[in-house]
Design a protein around this motif. Structure first.
Motif, PDB file in Angstrom:
ATOM      1  N   MET A  65     -60.028  46.976-107.280  1.00  9.84           N
ATOM      2  CA  MET A  65     -60.799  47.924-106.489  1.00  9.84           C
ATOM      3  C   MET A  65     -61.765  47.099-105.451  1.00  9.84           C
ATOM      4  O   MET A  65     -62.553  45.911-106.178  1.00  9.84           O
ATOM      5  N   SER A  66     -62.003  47.314-104.411  1.00 11.08           N
ATOM      6  CA  SER A  66     -62.609  46.332-103.614  1.00 11.08           C
ATOM      7  C   SER A  66     -64.138  46.778-103.699  1.00 11.08           C
ATOM      8  O   SER A  66     -64.440  47.778-103.952  1.00 11.08           O
ATOM      9  N   SER A  67     -64.887  45.727-103.086  1.00 11.88           N
ATOM     10  CA  SER A  67     -66.302  46.123-103.040  1.00 11.88           C
ATOM     11  C   SER A  67     -66.713  47.374-102.012  1.00 11.88           C
ATOM     12  O   SER A  67     -67.489  48.080-102.490  1.00 11.88           O
ATOM     13  N   LYS A  68     -65.955  47.379-101.208  1.00  5.45           N
ATOM     14  CA  LYS A  68     -66.286  48.595-100.024  1.00  5.45           C
ATOM     15  C   LYS A  68     -66.065  49.796-100.826  1.00  5.45           C
ATOM     16  O   LYS A  68     -66.829  51.137-100.871  1.00  5.45           O
ATOM     17  N   GLN A  69     -64.944  50.208-101.572  1.00  6.88           N
ATOM     18  CA  GLN A  69     -64.370  51.110-102.408  1.00  6.88           C
ATOM     19  C   GLN A  69     -65.539  51.475-103.445  1.00  6.88           C
ATOM     20  O   GLN A  69     -65.771  52.532-103.612  1.00  6.88           O
ATOM     21  N   THR A  70     -65.809  50.486-104.210  1.00  7.91           N
ATOM     22  CA  THR A  70     -66.927  50.484-105.095  1.00  7.91           C
ATOM     23  C   THR A  70     -68.127  51.228-104.351  1.00  7.91           C
ATOM     24  O   THR A  70     -68.809  52.145-105.094  1.00  7.91           O
ATOM     25  N   ILE A  71     -68.460  50.772-103.404  1.00  5.51           N
ATOM     26  CA  ILE A  71     -69.721  50.951-102.880  1.00  5.51           C
ATOM     27  C   ILE A  71     -69.719  52.572-102.394  1.00  5.51           C
ATOM     28  O   ILE A  71     -70.618  53.438-102.572  1.00  5.51           O
ATOM     29  N   LEU A  72     -68.408  53.014-101.841  1.00  4.87           N
ATOM     30  CA  LEU A  72     -68.279  54.405-101.360  1.00  4.87           C
ATOM     31  C   LEU A  72     -68.266  55.232-102.509  1.00  4.87           C
ATOM     32  O   LEU A  72     -68.631  56.456-102.494  1.00  4.87           O
ATOM     33  N   GLY A  73     -67.515  54.882-103.671  1.00  2.00           N
ATOM     34  CA  GLY A  73     -67.347  55.804-104.752  1.00  2.00           C
ATOM     35  C   GLY A  73     -68.782  56.046-105.543  1.00  2.00           C
ATOM     36  O   GLY A  73     -69.148  57.009-105.759  1.00  2.00           O
ATOM     37  N   ARG A  74     -69.625  54.963-105.404  1.00  2.00           N
ATOM     38  CA  ARG A  74     -71.017  55.170-106.115  1.00  2.00           C
ATOM     39  C   ARG A  74     -71.812  56.128-105.066  1.00  2.00           C
ATOM     40  O   ARG A  74     -72.506  56.979-105.476  1.00  2.00           O
ATOM     41  N   VAL A  75     -71.641  56.060-103.792  1.00  2.00           N
ATOM     42  CA  VAL A  75     -72.451  56.587-102.982  1.00  2.00           C
ATOM     43  C   VAL A  75     -71.972  58.061-102.991  1.00  2.00           C
ATOM     44  O   VAL A  75     -73.023  59.152-103.049  1.00  2.00           O
ATOM     45  N   THR A  76     -70.650  58.401-103.018  1.00  2.00           N
ATOM     46  CA  THR A  76     -70.146  59.697-103.092  1.00  2.00           C
ATOM     47  C   THR A  76     -70.406  60.284-104.449  1.00  2.00           C
ATOM     48  O   THR A  76     -70.821  61.510-104.362  1.00  2.00           O
ATOM     49  N   GLN A  77     -70.176  59.679-105.473  1.00  2.00           N
ATOM     50  CA  GLN A  77     -70.724  60.306-106.882  1.00  2.00           C
ATOM     51  C   GLN A  77     -72.079  60.630-106.949  1.00  2.00           C
ATOM     52  O   GLN A  77     -72.569  61.723-107.230  1.00  2.00           O
ATOM     53  N   LEU A  78     -72.876  59.974-106.520  1.00  2.00           N
ATOM     54  CA  LEU A  78     -74.544  60.196-106.440  1.00  2.00           C
ATOM     55  C   LEU A  78     -74.708  61.545-105.481  1.00  2.00           C
ATOM     56  O   LEU A  78     -75.672  62.199-105.678  1.00  2.00           O
ATOM     57  N   ALA A  79     -74.039  61.352-104.351  1.00  2.00           N
ATOM     58  CA  ALA A  79     -74.431  62.393-103.161  1.00  2.00           C
ATOM     59  C   ALA A  79     -73.853  63.729-103.850  1.00  2.00           C
ATOM     60  O   ALA A  79     -74.690  64.704-103.522  1.00  2.00           O
ATOM     61  N   LYS A  80     -72.925  63.823-104.763  1.00  2.00           N
ATOM     62  CA  LYS A  80     -72.441  65.207-105.416  1.00  2.00           C
ATOM     63  C   LYS A  80     -72.824  65.470-106.544  1.00  2.00           C
ATOM     64  O   LYS A  80     -72.676  66.398-107.139  1.00  2.00           O
ATOM     65  N   ALA A  81     -73.935  64.567-106.999  1.00  2.00           N
ATOM     66  CA  ALA A  81     -74.709  65.230-108.330  1.00  2.00           C
ATOM     67  C   ALA A  81     -75.099  66.446-108.227  1.00  2.00           C
ATOM     68  O   ALA A  81     -75.820  66.703-107.424  1.00  2.00           O
ATOM     69  N   ASN A  82     -74.853  67.284-109.408  1.00  2.00           N
ATOM     70  CA  ASN A  82     -75.406  68.585-109.465  1.00  2.00           C
ATOM     71  C   ASN A  82     -76.825  68.814-110.162  1.00  2.00           C
ATOM     72  O   ASN A  82     -76.833  68.526-111.317  1.00  2.00           O
ATOM     73  N   ILE A  83     -77.742  68.846-109.322  1.00  2.00           N
ATOM     74  CA  ILE A  83     -79.228  68.899-109.926  1.00  2.00           C
ATOM     75  C   ILE A  83     -79.344  69.685-110.874  1.00  2.00           C
ATOM     76  O   ILE A  83     -79.938  69.810-111.908  1.00  2.00           O
ATOM     77  N   ASN A  84     -78.817  71.155-110.457  1.00  2.00           N
ATOM     78  CA  ASN A  84     -79.253  72.122-111.438  1.00  2.00           C
ATOM     79  C   ASN A  84     -78.618  72.015-112.601  1.00  2.00           C
ATOM     80  O   ASN A  84     -79.389  72.328-113.890  1.00  2.00           O
ATOM     81  N   ALA A  85     -77.419  71.603-112.688  1.00  2.00           N
ATOM     82  CA  ALA A  85     -76.935  71.432-114.150  1.00  2.00           C
ATOM     83  C   ALA A  85     -77.582  70.088-114.796  1.00  2.00           C
ATOM     84  O   ALA A  85     -77.849  70.260-115.928  1.00  2.00           O
ATOM     85  N   LEU A  86     -77.958  69.050-114.323  1.00  2.00           N
ATOM     86  CA  LEU A  86     -78.792  68.090-115.153  1.00  2.00           C
ATOM     87  C   LEU A  86     -80.173  68.520-115.547  1.00  2.00           C
ATOM     88  O   LEU A  86     -80.503  68.213-116.539  1.00  2.00           O
ATOM     89  N   ILE A  87     -80.841  69.408-114.605  1.00  2.00           N
ATOM     90  CA  ILE A  87     -82.057  69.995-115.153  1.00  2.00           C
ATOM     91  C   ILE A  87     -81.744  70.856-116.355  1.00  2.00           C
ATOM     92  O   ILE A  87     -82.678  70.907-117.579  1.00  2.00           O
ATOM     93  N   ASP A  88     -80.683  71.734-116.352  1.00  2.00           N
ATOM     94  CA  ASP A  88     -80.421  72.459-117.520  1.00  2.00           C
ATOM     95  C   ASP A  88     -80.440  71.809-118.964  1.00  2.00           C
ATOM     96  O   ASP A  88     -80.525  72.282-119.995  1.00  2.00           O
ATOM     97  N   GLN A  89     -79.717  70.463-118.835  1.00  2.00           N
ATOM     98  CA  GLN A  89     -79.166  69.890-119.804  1.00  2.00           C
ATOM     99  C   GLN A  89     -80.449  69.156-120.396  1.00  2.00           C
ATOM    100  O   GLN A  89     -80.358  68.527-121.502  1.00  2.00           O
ATOM    101  N   GLU A 107     -78.448  48.199 -98.353  1.00  2.00           N
ATOM    102  CA  GLU A 107     -78.051  46.748 -98.117  1.00  2.00           C
ATOM    103  C   GLU A 107     -76.720  46.502 -98.057  1.00  2.00           C
ATOM    104  O   GLU A 107     -76.222  45.900 -97.193  1.00  2.00           O
ATOM    105  N   ALA A 108     -75.913  47.306 -98.835  1.00  2.00           N
ATOM    106  CA  ALA A 108     -74.345  47.069 -98.869  1.00  2.00           C
ATOM    107  C   ALA A 108     -73.663  47.928 -97.687  1.00  2.00           C
ATOM    108  O   ALA A 108     -72.790  47.032 -97.089  1.00  2.00           O
ATOM    109  N   VAL A 109     -74.264  49.076 -97.285  1.00  2.00           N
ATOM    110  CA  VAL A 109     -73.784  49.464 -96.001  1.00  2.00           C
ATOM    111  C   VAL A 109     -73.962  48.577 -94.813  1.00  2.00           C
ATOM    112  O   VAL A 109     -73.202  48.326 -93.947  1.00  2.00           O
TER     113      VAL A 109
END
Length: 236
Positions: A1-25, A49-51
């Motif tokens: 996996m390239s560094s660009k894909q890694t960065i994109l994956g992290r950004v996408t995962q964090l952006a889609k985090a479900n805050i309500n579910a995290l709070i409930d847990q 920085e990566a972007v």
């Protein structure tokens, strides 16, 4: 996996985090949100920085591509100039010199062809990199929006917690008052007052009875005097 894909994956995962579910847990939502805010802030800084580095690489590729395009155009111009010079010399009977300029035109055309190939080869990579940069920018925007949401939820949660604590303190105070039941103290005091009032009534009744007896004695004395007076009259 390239560094660009890694960065994109992290950004996408964090952006889609479900805050309500995290709070409930979470056992302690406020601490969890504080930690999430710190993590998000750090991740956003790292992602920026990566972007920025990815955008910088894209700009370098675009510059190289533009240089290849400009070089191809320049070599084409040189090839045309050399070819015209060769035609001019050949028309003047200078065949050998004309052949030399035709050879120069061929060399220029070869350079032009090489620059065009390099330019075409870079274009798909630039297009793909441009798409990646667009997604990274969108992901960053989503992360920043998510960070704002986290902060808003954290402030809301703290306010609700403080309100709940205040209500609980009030209810505890009310419960304590209920346990003491101050109305029972009033009832005992009222009973005491009623007993004192009854005692006063009793004394009044006793006083009235004594006065009546005295008047009755006075009436009895009056009757005796009347009887004695009438007896004396009979005898006189």
């Amino acid at each position: 996996m390239s560094s660009k894909q890694t960065i994109l994956g992290r950004v996408t995962q964090l952006a889609k985090a479900n805050i309500n579910a995290l709070i409930d847990q979470a056992e302690d939502p406020q601490k969890m949100l504080d930690q999430l805010i710190r993590d998000y802030s750090n991740n956003i800084a790292e992602a920026e920085e990566a972007v920025a580095a990815t955008i910088g690489n894209l700009r370098l590729m675009e510059q190289d591509h533009q240089e290849d395009v400009d070089a191809a155009k320049e070599w084409g111009g040189k090839a045309l100039a050399a070819s015209r010079k060769a035609d001019e010399l050949r028309s003047g009977g200078q065949t050998a010199e004309a052949d030399r300029f035709d050879n120069l035109a061929k060399v220029a055309l070869g350079r032009q062809l090489q620059s065009e190939k390099e330019s075409r080869t870079a274009e798909p990579t630039i297009a793909a990199q441009t798409e990646v940069v667009g997604k990274l920018r969108t992901g960053l925007d989503q992360m920043k929006a998510k960070l704002g949401e986290l902060r808003a939820r954290r402030d809301e949660l703290v306010a609700r917690a403080k309100s709940a604590q205040a209500q609980n303190r009030m209810m505890d105070a009310v419960k304590s008052i209920d346990v003491l039941d101050p109305t029972s103290e009033l009832s005992r005091f009222e009973d005491k007052v009623r007993r004192e009032e009854a005692k006063a009534l009793g004394k009044q009744e006793l006083a009235a009875s004594s006065l009546d007896a005295q008047f009755e004695q006075l009436d009895a004395l009056g009757d005796s005097a009347e009887i004695e007076a009438r007896l004396a009259a009979l005898k006189g």
